[in-house]
Design a protein around this motif. Structure first.
Motif, PDB file in Angstrom:
ATOM      1  N   PHE A   1       0.824  -1.208   0.000  1.00 47.15           N
ATOM      2  CA  PHE A   1       0.000   0.000   0.000  1.00 47.15           C
ATOM      3  C   PHE A   1       0.862   1.263   0.000  1.00 47.15           C
ATOM      4  O   PHE A   1       0.469   2.289  -0.578  1.00 47.15           O
ATOM      5  N   SER A   2       2.013   1.211   0.657  1.00 50.38           N
ATOM      6  CA  SER A   2       2.927   2.355   0.615  1.00 50.38           C
ATOM      7  C   SER A   2       3.408   2.592  -0.808  1.00 50.38           C
ATOM      8  O   SER A   2       3.443   3.739  -1.288  1.00 50.38           O
ATOM      9  N   PHE A   3       3.776   1.505  -1.489  1.00 47.38           N
ATOM     10  CA  PHE A   3       4.222   1.606  -2.879  1.00 47.38           C
ATOM     11  C   PHE A   3       3.112   2.179  -3.766  1.00 47.38           C
ATOM     12  O   PHE A   3       3.342   3.104  -4.559  1.00 47.38           O
ATOM     13  N   LEU A   4       1.891   1.648  -3.635  1.00 43.82           N
ATOM     14  CA  LEU A   4       0.782   2.125  -4.464  1.00 43.82           C
ATOM     15  C   LEU A   4       0.429   3.571  -4.131  1.00 43.82           C
ATOM     16  O   LEU A   4       0.081   4.360  -5.021  1.00 43.82           O
ATOM     17  N   GLY A   5       0.511   3.930  -2.838  1.00 42.09           N
ATOM     18  CA  GLY A   5       0.206   5.303  -2.453  1.00 42.09           C
ATOM     19  C   GLY A   5       1.168   6.298  -3.074  1.00 42.09           C
ATOM     20  O   GLY A   5       0.756   7.348  -3.589  1.00 42.09           O
TER      21      GLY A   5
ATOM     22  N   LEU B   1      17.692   1.095   3.185  1.00 44.23           N
ATOM     23  CA  LEU B   1      17.547   0.589   1.820  1.00 44.23           C
ATOM     24  C   LEU B   1      16.198  -0.093   1.615  1.00 44.23           C
ATOM     25  O   LEU B   1      15.596   0.010   0.537  1.00 44.23           O
ATOM     26  N   THR B   2      15.702  -0.770   2.646  1.00 41.46           N
ATOM     27  CA  THR B   2      14.402  -1.430   2.538  1.00 41.46           C
ATOM     28  C   THR B   2      13.289  -0.416   2.278  1.00 41.46           C
ATOM     29  O   THR B   2      12.463  -0.583   1.371  1.00 41.46           O
ATOM     30  N   GLY B   3      13.252   0.658   3.094  1.00 40.10           N
ATOM     31  CA  GLY B   3      12.229   1.688   2.891  1.00 40.10           C
ATOM     32  C   GLY B   3      12.460   2.506   1.641  1.00 40.10           C
ATOM     33  O   GLY B   3      11.518   2.851   0.918  1.00 40.10           O
ATOM     34  N   ALA B   4      13.747   2.810   1.348  1.00 38.72           N
ATOM     35  CA  ALA B   4      14.052   3.623   0.169  1.00 38.72           C
ATOM     36  C   ALA B   4      13.676   2.891  -1.115  1.00 38.72           C
ATOM     37  O   ALA B   4      13.284   3.516  -2.106  1.00 38.72           O
ATOM     38  N   ALA B   5      13.798   1.563  -1.112  1.00 37.15           N
ATOM     39  CA  ALA B   5      13.426   0.792  -2.300  1.00 37.15           C
ATOM     40  C   ALA B   5      11.942   0.947  -2.603  1.00 37.15           C
ATOM     41  O   ALA B   5      11.539   1.068  -3.775  1.00 37.15           O
ATOM     42  N   ILE B   6      11.105   0.954  -1.561  1.00 34.68           N
ATOM     43  CA  ILE B   6       9.664   1.142  -1.755  1.00 34.68           C
ATOM     44  C   ILE B   6       9.394   2.531  -2.340  1.00 34.68           C
ATOM     45  O   ILE B   6       8.636   2.688  -3.300  1.00 34.68           O
ATOM     46  N   GLY B   7      10.018   3.560  -1.748  1.00 37.11           N
ATOM     47  CA  GLY B   7       9.811   4.918  -2.230  1.00 37.11           C
ATOM     48  C   GLY B   7      10.314   5.132  -3.641  1.00 37.11           C
ATOM     49  O   GLY B   7       9.657   5.783  -4.462  1.00 37.11           O
ATOM     50  N   THR B   8      11.491   4.583  -3.949  1.00 34.44           N
ATOM     51  CA  THR B   8      12.065   4.757  -5.285  1.00 34.44           C
ATOM     52  C   THR B   8      11.221   4.050  -6.342  1.00 34.44           C
ATOM     53  O   THR B   8      10.944   4.609  -7.414  1.00 34.44           O
ATOM     54  N   ALA B   9      10.805   2.806  -6.036  1.00 33.31           N
ATOM     55  CA  ALA B   9       9.976   2.058  -6.993  1.00 33.31           C
ATOM     56  C   ALA B   9       8.633   2.760  -7.208  1.00 33.31           C
ATOM     57  O   ALA B   9       8.145   2.872  -8.340  1.00 33.31           O
ATOM     58  N   GLY B  10       8.034   3.247  -6.124  1.00 35.35           N
ATOM     59  CA  GLY B  10       6.763   3.959  -6.254  1.00 35.35           C
ATOM     60  C   GLY B  10       6.902   5.241  -7.042  1.00 35.35           C
ATOM     61  O   GLY B  10       6.052   5.568  -7.877  1.00 35.35           O
ATOM     62  N   THR B  11       7.987   5.983  -6.793  1.00 34.26           N
ATOM     63  CA  THR B  11       8.213   7.234  -7.523  1.00 34.26           C
ATOM     64  C   THR B  11       8.442   6.971  -9.005  1.00 34.26           C
ATOM     65  O   THR B  11       7.880   7.665  -9.864  1.00 34.26           O
ATOM     66  N   LEU B  12       9.268   5.982  -9.319  1.00 34.90           N
ATOM     67  CA  LEU B  12       9.524   5.651 -10.723  1.00 34.90           C
ATOM     68  C   LEU B  12       8.241   5.183 -11.413  1.00 34.90           C
ATOM     69  O   LEU B  12       7.945   5.598 -12.543  1.00 34.90           O
ATOM     70  N   GLY B  13       7.481   4.316 -10.726  1.00 33.43           N
ATOM     71  CA  GLY B  13       6.216   3.869 -11.308  1.00 33.43           C
ATOM     72  C   GLY B  13       5.247   5.017 -11.508  1.00 33.43           C
ATOM     73  O   GLY B  13       4.554   5.087 -12.526  1.00 33.43           O
ATOM     74  N   GLY B  14       5.174   5.933 -10.543  1.00 38.13           N
ATOM     75  CA  GLY B  14       4.294   7.091 -10.675  1.00 38.13           C
ATOM     76  C   GLY B  14       4.690   7.988 -11.827  1.00 38.13           C
ATOM     77  O   GLY B  14       3.839   8.521 -12.546  1.00 38.13           O
TER      78      GLY B  14
ATOM     79  N   VAL C   1       9.509  14.524  -8.609  1.00 40.86           N
ATOM     80  CA  VAL C   1      10.228  13.267  -8.388  1.00 40.86           C
ATOM     81  C   VAL C   1      11.185  13.405  -7.209  1.00 40.86           C
ATOM     82  O   VAL C   1      11.233  12.528  -6.321  1.00 40.86           O
ATOM     83  N   LEU C   2      11.942  14.484  -7.170  1.00 37.29           N
ATOM     84  CA  LEU C   2      12.885  14.687  -6.072  1.00 37.29           C
ATOM     85  C   LEU C   2      12.172  14.850  -4.737  1.00 37.29           C
ATOM     86  O   LEU C   2      12.637  14.340  -3.705  1.00 37.29           O
ATOM     87  N   MET C   3      11.041  15.552  -4.744  1.00 34.77           N
ATOM     88  CA  MET C   3      10.281  15.729  -3.504  1.00 34.77           C
ATOM     89  C   MET C   3       9.761  14.385  -2.997  1.00 34.77           C
ATOM     90  O   MET C   3       9.821  14.090  -1.792  1.00 34.77           O
ATOM     91  N   SER C   4       9.262  13.548  -3.912  1.00 34.50           N
ATOM     92  CA  SER C   4       8.771  12.225  -3.520  1.00 34.50           C
ATOM     93  C   SER C   4       9.900  11.367  -2.949  1.00 34.50           C
ATOM     94  O   SER C   4       9.732  10.698  -1.925  1.00 34.50           O
ATOM     95  N   LEU C   5      11.055  11.396  -3.602  1.00 40.26           N
ATOM     96  CA  LEU C   5      12.196  10.626  -3.095  1.00 40.26           C
ATOM     97  C   LEU C   5      12.647  11.139  -1.734  1.00 40.26           C
ATOM     98  O   LEU C   5      12.966  10.353  -0.832  1.00 40.26           O
ATOM     99  N   ALA C   6      12.663  12.469  -1.578  1.00 39.54           N
ATOM    100  CA  ALA C   6      13.089  13.047  -0.301  1.00 39.54           C
ATOM    101  C   ALA C   6      12.145  12.641   0.833  1.00 39.54           C
ATOM    102  O   ALA C   6      12.593  12.272   1.931  1.00 39.54           O
TER     103      ALA C   6
END
Length: 436
Positions: free
Chosen positions: A38-42, A343-356, A406-411
């Motif tokens: 859900f974090s990734f989809l959000g 890295l575990t949490g950043a992977a979710i954020g990075t994948a979600g940002t790239l997908g978005g 994109v940068l704001m989402s990653l941050a």
């Protein structure tokens, strides 16, 4: 047998391997996996929505600005007492010689009522010469239809050639539709400022043939504007062979204020000027406020998804307390543990940002097709031209704005991992293994 951990540098393959392992939860850790999903989809939906909405607002502003500047002059020069400008040929010639000025167009403009057998509507009548109307790109496009010849037969290549001698008027496509008029039909133009009589002013009423039908693409203009030959407009509005104003077009409309001193210097005393920004300031300021508010509101979606990352990682740290303790006793440093969970949490954020970003890009490239599909399925046009002025749904991605999103989402995603990873690193291995 050596059970110690390999000598690892920061963000070494060993840390990436552990982070990847924690992302692939076992059956008993399924709830944590659901939170991560859900974090990734959000984040994906938040980034995609923000990119699409900002692109549509940018496109909406750019299209409106293009239509308005293609229709109106960038600067209007007129007498400060609103009397007709008699020496307009000389004044237009002086203004056209100013560096940065593209052209100067004399105009007679007035409000009137357009009447036909089927409807009565308000109209803005603009008197303009044939040479000047042929230079307006907003009117001279593929949608223009004309019948400016003796037989009222549309030309193969529609143009305003012969407009001055036609004795007719050009109307917008939506006005033609409302009045059910075609080329060669007649429309009645009525203004209350007619000749004086013993009982007061009598309205001036005249019939004109429709010799051209144009489509600007902005409903407000296509429905309410009538173009008339300049000499005919001077006679109709009784301007004594003068004009109401001279519209000046410049090279850079965004810097129109820089041209005002030179324009006023050439215009002389008793003249006044207004820019397109003055005439449309309220409208474009409202668009700017709406864009900023939408950015802040939609950023909250990404923030909520980032908070889900925090809750998911805290639960993961609590569940992996025994594993963390064993890793510490095998030689893992606090920095190693912190980086693993980061890295575990950043992977979710990075994948979600790239997908978005990818989803947002695909939607922006197909906005008009999506609008047509929604209209076909629902039977209702979600982008009514009468409400939004434009005939199509525009979307224009701004590279700087997209990179900022994109940068704001990653941050936000990276910041969400700091507390859980710090908490994992602070875990005391003795306390974690006490009851194991």
């Amino acid at each position: 047998m050596d059970n110690s951990l390999p000598d690892t540098k920061p963000f070494a393959p060993f840390e990436w391997m552990l982070a990847g392992r924690y992302l692939r939860a076992r059956r008993r850790e399924g709830f944590i996996s659901v939170i991560s999903l859900f974090s990734f989809l959000g984040i994906l939906l938040g980034v995609a929505t923000l990119i699409v909405v900002m692109a549509v607002l940018n496109g909406f502003r750019a299209e409106l600005l293009d239509k308005i500047l293609g229709f109106q002059g960038h600067v209007s020069v007129y007498h400060s007492d609103v009397s007709p400008v008699a020496d307009y040929p000389d004044l237009a010639a002086r203004l056209a010689k100013i560096p940065g000025v593209v052209r100067a167009v004399p105009l007679v403009e007035g409000q009137a009522m357009a009447s036909s057998l089927h409807n009565n509507t308000g109209a803005l009548v603009r008197g303009i010469s044939e040479s000047d109307i042929q230079k307006l790109p907003s009117l001279n496009n593929d949608n223009l239809r004309t019948a400016i010849n003796a037989d009222n037969i549309p030309d193969e290549k529609a143009s305003f050639k012969g407009f001055d001698a036609s004795g007719g008027v050009a109307i917008g496509e939506r006005m033609a539709w409302r009045h059910q008029l075609g080329l060669g039909s007649r429309i009645t133009i009525i203004t209350p400022d007619g000749p004086d009589t013993v009982i007061g002013n009598a309205p001036r009423i005249r019939d004109y043939p429709v010799v051209a039908i144009f489509k600007v693409g902005m409903s407000d203009y296509d429905e309410n504007v009538i173009y008339m030959p300049l000499a005919e407009a001077q006679d109709y509005f009784v301007t004594d062979e003068g004009v109401n104003q001279i519209e000046v077009m410049v090279d850079d409309p965004d810097k129109v204020e820089e041209y005002i001193p030179a324009i006023m210097g050439s215009a002389g005393e008793g003249m006044a000027a207004s820019t397109w920004k003055d005439r449309n300031s309220t409208f474009f300021n409202a668009l700017a406020v709406e864009r900023n508010v939408m950015f802040l509101v939609l950023t909250m979606i990404i923030l909520v998804a980032a908070l889900n990352i925090i809750s998911g990682l805290i639960m993961l740290v609590k569940d992996k307390g025994r594993d963390i303790a064993i890793l510490r006793t095998m030689g893992a440093t606090r920095g190693t543990i912190q980086r693993v969970f980061f890295l575990t949490g950043a992977a979710i954020g990075t994948a979600g940002t790239l997908g978005g970003f990818i989803v947002g890009l695909l939607i922006c490239l197909n906005t008009e097709r999506i609008r047509q599909f929604i209209s076909w399925v629902s039977g209702v046009d979600p982008f009514n031209p009468e409400l939004y002025y434009l005939a199509q749904l525009p979307a224009r991605m701004d590279s700087y704005q997209t990179v900022l999103i994109v940068l704001m989402s990653l941050a936000l995603s990276f910041a969400a991992t700091l507390y859980p990873s710090w908490r994992a690193a602070k875990l005391d291995p003795v306390e974690a293994l006490r009851y194991e």
